[in-house]
Every structure is written in C-alpha cells, then in structure tokens.
Design a protein around this motif. Structure first.
Motif: not given
Length: 222
Positions: A97-99, A211, A214-215, A217-219
């Motif tokens: 689900d990573k954009s 930070h 972390a962002i 990785k979210d993407f």
C-alpha cells in the motif's frame, strides 16, 4: 471480455478466489502458476503457440522455498513479460500500500491496474478486470488514498532514492559522498548531497533525518 488469463499467485486460497471472479466474468481459458518462472514460461509458450494471454494478474510477493528461481517477485515477472509481450495487460493484486511503490508499477512497468488485497478486494478486482478490458487507464483500488499528482512523488528521482536508502542504512554525509564517487553517481560532493537532503526534508515536511527516513518508509521509497 478477456479470452485467456494467467494468474500468478502462490497462496491457494487467494488464487481460488481470483479464478472464481474470472469464471464469473466468463473468461474461457484461465491458467494458474505459483512461481514467477513458470508464469514467464507459460507466457512464452502462449506466444509460440499463437495463443497469447490477454491478461496477467499477479501478486508482488512470492515466498521462497526449496526451489531455485530466477524470477522471485511479481515486479520481475512483469518486467520479463514486458520484454516478450509488450501488449500484455497487467493487473497487480497485492497487500502493498506504499504510494511510491504503486506509482513505480504504473510508471516503470506499465501495469494497467492495481488492486489492494483487503475486505472488499474481490469486488475491486472484478471492477479492475472489467476496466482494464475497456482500456481504462491507471485503475487503482478505491480504498487506497493515493494520487498520481502527488507533488512529492512526481519530483522524487532515482538520485533521491539512493540518498534515502543510504541514510536508512546509517550512512553519514561523507559516507554517502564516497559511495556515490565509487559508483560514479553525480553530483557526489557533500554540499550537493546535503542540499538534496534538505530539499527532501522540505518536500516531506520532515524535522530531521530520522523523521525523513520514517516518512520515506511510509511512502515505500526505502
């Protein structure tokens, strides 16, 4: 509707559900493989027999086992399929689900649709199959909060990805510079790399390098 579809999925419960959707859509010929290597062989055989597949539905992740494989994931299967049959329609059916990861599938591998496995994924898959058959572009599950026009995703380049991956591995500025020099990646000066990192922080509204990682990785960037 499609006449011949190949499903690449290593979990029986999911492949059965996918095949059921295809049967409900009256697809006459449906083949299933659990290994990406087998999928490529079937695609090649279909071409040699003048009976090519119209559509490939594949997962991205395949568990490794005792069998040695050349193609270990759906990304590699799609890339290999593109080389032998460029007009093959492709739908990815995955939990990813990573954009950025999803955007890469469309931009770099030319997939036609992306369906996220979830509570309503079977209906989403059916819609994606029908939409792909109608030649709709960039079909994506309605449950994914994702925009192809996301400014951060558009402006991220391979160079930025390399920096982020090295930062995630604990590299400091000087180490990244040395690594880039050894790989002939430019610009490779510490000041240029630092400016790029600062630019990435602004894009992602990150307070610091931790930070930022972390962002990223979210993407799905690293």
């Amino acid at each position: 509707m499609f006449k011949k579809v190949l499903v690449a999925e290593d979990l029986d419960s999911i492949s059965i559900a996918v095949i059921q959707v295809l049967e409900e859509l009256k697809v006459p010929t449906i083949h299933h493989v659990k290994y990406c290597d087998d999928g490529l062989l079937k695609i090649k055989k279909g071409l040699n027999d003048n009976q090519p597949y119209d559509l490939l539905i594949t997962d991205l992740s395949f568990k490794t086992d005792h069998r040695e494989s050349n193609l270990t994931c759906g990304d590699e299967l799609i890339a290999a399929a593109n080389e032998v049959q460029s007009d093959l329609k492709k739908i990815v059916f995955s939990i990813e689900d990573k954009s950025y990861r999803i955007k890469t599938l469309f931009d770099d591998l030319g997939v036609n649709a992306y369906v996220s496995k979830g509570r309503n994924s079977i209906n989403e898959l059916r819609n994606a199959i029908e939409g792909t058959f109608r030649n709709e572009e960039k079909i994506i599950s309605s449950d994914l909060s994702f925009s192809f026009n996301d400014k951060a995703l558009i402006e991220i380049e391979a160079y930025d990805i390399s920096i982020l991956k090295l930062l995630a591995q604990g590299y400091i500025l000087e180490n990244i510079s040395n690594e880039f020099k050894s790989l002939s990646i430019t610009p490779n000066g510490t000041s240029s790399i630092e400016k790029r990192i600062n630019k990435l922080k602004i894009y992602f509204k990150a307070n610091n390098n931790v930070h930022l990682i972390a962002i990223a990785k979210d993407f799905g960037l690293v």
